[in-house]
Design a protein around this motif. Structure first.
Motif, PDB file in Angstrom:
ATOM      1  N   PHE A  46       0.781  -1.411   0.279  1.00 57.04           N
ATOM      2  CA  PHE A  46       0.134   0.166   0.157  1.00 57.04           C
ATOM      3  C   PHE A  46       0.689   1.356   0.155  1.00 57.04           C
ATOM      4  O   PHE A  46       0.285   2.510  -0.455  1.00 57.04           O
ATOM      5  CB  PHE A  46      -0.844   0.284   1.099  1.00 57.04           C
ATOM      6  CG  PHE A  46      -1.704   1.435   1.660  1.00 57.04           C
ATOM      7  CD1 PHE A  46      -2.863   1.704   0.541  1.00 57.04           C
ATOM      8  CD2 PHE A  46      -1.413   2.083   2.553  1.00 57.04           C
ATOM      9  CE1 PHE A  46      -3.706   2.753   0.959  1.00 57.04           C
ATOM     10  CE2 PHE A  46      -1.850   3.721   2.407  1.00 57.04           C
ATOM     11  CZ  PHE A  46      -3.098   3.785   1.501  1.00 57.04           C
ATOM     12  N   ASN A  47       2.022   1.499   0.743  1.00 52.20           N
ATOM     13  CA  ASN A  47       2.609   2.938   1.269  1.00 52.20           C
ATOM     14  C   ASN A  47       3.515   2.493  -0.923  1.00 52.20           C
ATOM     15  O   ASN A  47       3.817   3.740  -0.808  1.00 52.20           O
ATOM     16  CB  ASN A  47       3.445   2.405   1.860  1.00 52.20           C
ATOM     17  CG  ASN A  47       3.651   2.036   3.052  1.00 52.20           C
ATOM     18  OD1 ASN A  47       2.117   3.447   3.871  1.00 52.20           O
ATOM     19  ND2 ASN A  47       3.703   1.536   4.714  1.00 52.20           N
ATOM     20  N   MET A  48       3.825   1.679  -1.137  1.00 47.55           N
ATOM     21  CA  MET A  48       4.492   2.335  -2.216  1.00 47.55           C
ATOM     22  C   MET A  48       3.591   2.056  -3.591  1.00 47.55           C
ATOM     23  O   MET A  48       4.003   2.877  -4.249  1.00 47.55           O
ATOM     24  CB  MET A  48       5.530   0.797  -2.894  1.00 47.55           C
ATOM     25  CG  MET A  48       6.459   0.473  -1.885  1.00 47.55           C
ATOM     26  SD  MET A  48       7.571  -1.314  -2.636  1.00 47.55           S
ATOM     27  CE  MET A  48       6.679  -2.370  -2.317  1.00 47.55           C
ATOM     28  N   ILE A  49       2.587   1.591  -3.797  1.00 51.62           N
ATOM     29  CA  ILE A  49       1.397   2.396  -4.533  1.00 51.62           C
ATOM     30  C   ILE A  49       1.104   3.778  -4.417  1.00 51.62           C
ATOM     31  O   ILE A  49       0.460   4.245  -5.195  1.00 51.62           O
ATOM     32  CB  ILE A  49       0.474   1.724  -4.552  1.00 51.62           C
ATOM     33  CG1 ILE A  49       0.270  -0.482  -4.798  1.00 51.62           C
ATOM     34  CG2 ILE A  49      -0.776   1.570  -5.195  1.00 51.62           C
ATOM     35  CD1 ILE A  49      -0.535  -1.030  -4.414  1.00 51.62           C
ATOM     36  N   CYS A  50       0.923   4.339  -3.156  1.00 50.52           N
ATOM     37  CA  CYS A  50       0.686   5.106  -2.497  1.00 50.52           C
ATOM     38  C   CYS A  50       1.797   6.377  -3.118  1.00 50.52           C
ATOM     39  O   CYS A  50       1.750   7.177  -3.772  1.00 50.52           O
ATOM     40  CB  CYS A  50       0.183   5.360  -1.257  1.00 50.52           C
ATOM     41  SG  CYS A  50      -1.438   5.513  -0.874  1.00 50.52           S
ATOM     42  N   ASP A  51       2.758   6.102  -3.142  1.00 49.19           N
ATOM     43  CA  ASP A  51       4.002   6.911  -3.249  1.00 49.19           C
ATOM     44  C   ASP A  51       4.131   6.813  -5.392  1.00 49.19           C
ATOM     45  O   ASP A  51       5.044   7.721  -5.436  1.00 49.19           O
ATOM     46  CB  ASP A  51       5.286   5.930  -3.013  1.00 49.19           C
ATOM     47  CG  ASP A  51       4.872   6.413  -1.088  1.00 49.19           C
ATOM     48  OD1 ASP A  51       5.331   6.736  -1.081  1.00 49.19           O
ATOM     49  OD2 ASP A  51       5.829   5.601  -0.840  1.00 49.19           O
ATOM     50  N   SER A  52       3.563   5.112  -5.532  1.00 46.30           N
ATOM     51  CA  SER A  52       3.880   5.720  -7.008  1.00 46.30           C
ATOM     52  C   SER A  52       3.628   6.599  -7.999  1.00 46.30           C
ATOM     53  O   SER A  52       3.732   7.168  -8.747  1.00 46.30           O
ATOM     54  CB  SER A  52       4.027   4.107  -7.908  1.00 46.30           C
ATOM     55  OG  SER A  52       2.559   3.657  -7.731  1.00 46.30           O
ATOM     56  N   ILE A  53       2.190   6.925  -7.025  1.00 44.96           N
ATOM     57  CA  ILE A  53       0.993   7.584  -8.325  1.00 44.96           C
ATOM     58  C   ILE A  53       1.656   9.592  -8.168  1.00 44.96           C
ATOM     59  O   ILE A  53       0.829   9.902  -8.756  1.00 44.96           O
ATOM     60  CB  ILE A  53      -0.042   7.778  -7.469  1.00 44.96           C
ATOM     61  CG1 ILE A  53      -1.295   8.836  -8.169  1.00 44.96           C
ATOM     62  CG2 ILE A  53      -0.440   7.974  -5.913  1.00 44.96           C
ATOM     63  CD1 ILE A  53      -1.420   7.168  -9.917  1.00 44.96           C
TER      64      ILE A  53
END
Length: 491
Positions: A234-241
């Motif tokens: 979840f943290n990585m996905i939120c950072d990606s955007i």
């Protein structure tokens, strides 16, 4: 006096004569007798009823005391269609083009009522698809609910031709064509909600197979935190955007929730500050503040053509529904290279395979390494029903499998089935995923043309969690069952 709403979903008492009203009176006046004793009678009235009808029924049933209950239009239409017996004499009347109201009851066209009932029931049960198949001895009706097909009813073989003709005309298809596949669209209206349906017909040995895919444009888009990603993913996905440019890819088979995840990611962006454009086929959910475009191959408006035009709109973020060919891949990657954030989907088995897939499309390794930032592979597994779940001990085989992935687990959940889950044992679905981040070292490995197996080993050593690991974690937490993850994930 009129009491509360009454549901007809479990109501099956509808004789033609006797204690019940005649079928003609029921369908024409929107009234049905629910229960009757020597002193009282309970009557259901379809919402929007005429007050004169109440007075008439009160007088008709004197000296009994009449109690009235309201029935929704959708409930009534579903019930009438589900209890309709079809005569093959005569033709059904066809609604005009445009939005079709499926909450109406048509006395002269029973097949219309059956199709309306089928659609209403599928929408109520949360089905994503309706399958209508002409089998050797009957017509099989199945709904895809939570990713699995479920048989809901069987109809007489003779009725299939009438159902097929009705659906084809609703979808503006050629009702006389039964030898070639056809694709079309139609729009339905139920309880003020608009449902888009994509229609596909193909010839089979016993007739035709018709599939209706349901899209509720007005349904609320899920948020990233409700999809079921682990905290790390979840943290990585939120950072990606939050990146100003680059390429983010969602991978997985059809129906694995890729578009839902992309829409959830777009929801997190500040729409007032950014120009966000999506190119989709079709537009499944309407997102406020986002420019959404539906492609149309009939007028040569494909993903690649639309993407070229969209680049002239000064966008910050572009979502491409799917990278299907080399032209789209080339434009998407070069757009990411020139300062745009591109989100899209690919059909691969895991997150690492996007490198091979893009290479097979003719994209140079240096370009992949330069623009690919994240690849997210996902599947959807059913969640055990909380109303009938119970803890059981893990079999040794599953414990050994968990040990292999460094997961400590002794118990898991199973469910027996109950009315809350329609006796399936499952309610809803959750994501099982893996997130592959292209770090500086991995970028160098891609541009050097190293094997994807070696890149995967490097990523796991650096802390990447595979999809199998995520699936076993959800099993040990009691979220899903072993057969579910075994069906969706290669362990």
């Amino acid at each position: 006096m009129v009491a509360n709403y009454f549901s007809l979903r479990n109501f099956s008492f509808l004789p033609e004569y006797g204690a019940q009203y005649t079928r003609e009176f029921i369908s024409s006046r929107g009234v049905i007798k629910i229960q009757e004793t020597d002193t009282e009678i309970n009557i259901g009235l379809v919402e929007g009823y005429d007050s004169n009808l109440v007075q008439y029924l009160e007088g008709f049933h004197i000296p009994k005391k009449a109690f009235f209950h309201v029935i929704t239009k959708a409930d009534f239409a579903e019930y009438i269609g589900g209890t309709t017996e079809v005569s093959m004499h005569g033709e059904s009347k066809i609604s005009e083009c445009g939005i079709i109201d499926i909450e109406t009851v048509n006395q002269d066209a029973p097949v219309v009522n059956i199709i309306n009932s089928m659609c209403i029931e599928a929408i109520r049960l949360g089905a994503s698809d309706i399958h209508i198949e002409s089998m050797r001895e009957n017509v099989l009706i199945r709904y895809r609910i939570d990713g699995l097909l479920r048989v809901v009813k069987k109809l007489d073989k003779e009725i299939f031709s009438t159902i097929s003709n009705r659906i084809k005309i609703m979808a503006d298809l050629n009702s006389m064509e039964k030898r070639l596949p056809q694709d079309g669209r139609l729009t339905l209206k139920i309880s003020g909600t608009t449902i888009d349906i994509r229609v596909s017909t193909i010839p089979i040995s016993n007739g035709e197979s018709i599939v209706l895919r349901l899209f509720n444009k007005s349904s609320e888009t899920m948020t990233v935190d409700t999809l079921g990603f682990s905290q790390c993913d979840f943290n990585m996905i939120c950072d990606s955007i939050k990146r100003p440019n680059g390429l983010i890819l969602l991978t997985g088979p059809t129906g694995s929730g890729k578009t839902t995840t992309l829409h959830a990611l777009l929801q997190t962006l500040p729409h007032e500050d950014l120009k966000i454009i999506t190119i989709e086929d079709p537009v499944e959910h309407v997102i406020s503040g986002v420019n959404q475009i539906q492609i149309n191959t009939e007028i040569n408006l494909g993903f690649d053509t639309m993407l070229r035009r969209v680049l002239r709109q000064d966008p910050n973020v572009i979502m491409v529904g799917e990278i299907r060919d080399t032209d789209t891949a080339e434009i998407a990657l070069r757009s990411a290279l020139t300062g745009h954030l591109i989100l899209s989907t690919l059909h691969t088995n895991d997150s690492i395979s996007v490198i091979t897939r893009l290479s097979n499309m003719g994209i140079e390794p240096y370009l992949i390494a330069a623009v690919l930032k994240y690849s997210v592979a996902q599947r959807l597994v059913r969640k055990v029903c909380p109303s009938c779940t119970e803890k059981v001990s893990m079999p040794k085989k599953i414990r050994d499998l968990c040990d292999r992935y460094g997961i400590i687990g002794k118990t898991m959940n199973e469910s027996k089935g109950c009315p809350a889950c329609n006796y399936t044992g499952f309610r809803g679905r959750t994501v099982v995923a893996e997130v592959f981040e292209v770090t500086q070292s991995i970028e160098h490995m891609i541009s050097s043309g190293e094997k994807t197996g070696d890149i995967l080993k490097h990523a796991i050593k650096a802390g990447m969690k595979t999809m199998a690991y995520d699936a076993l974690i959800k099993l040990s937490q009691g979220v899903t069952t072993y057969p579910e993850i075994q069906r969706e994930v290669l362990l």
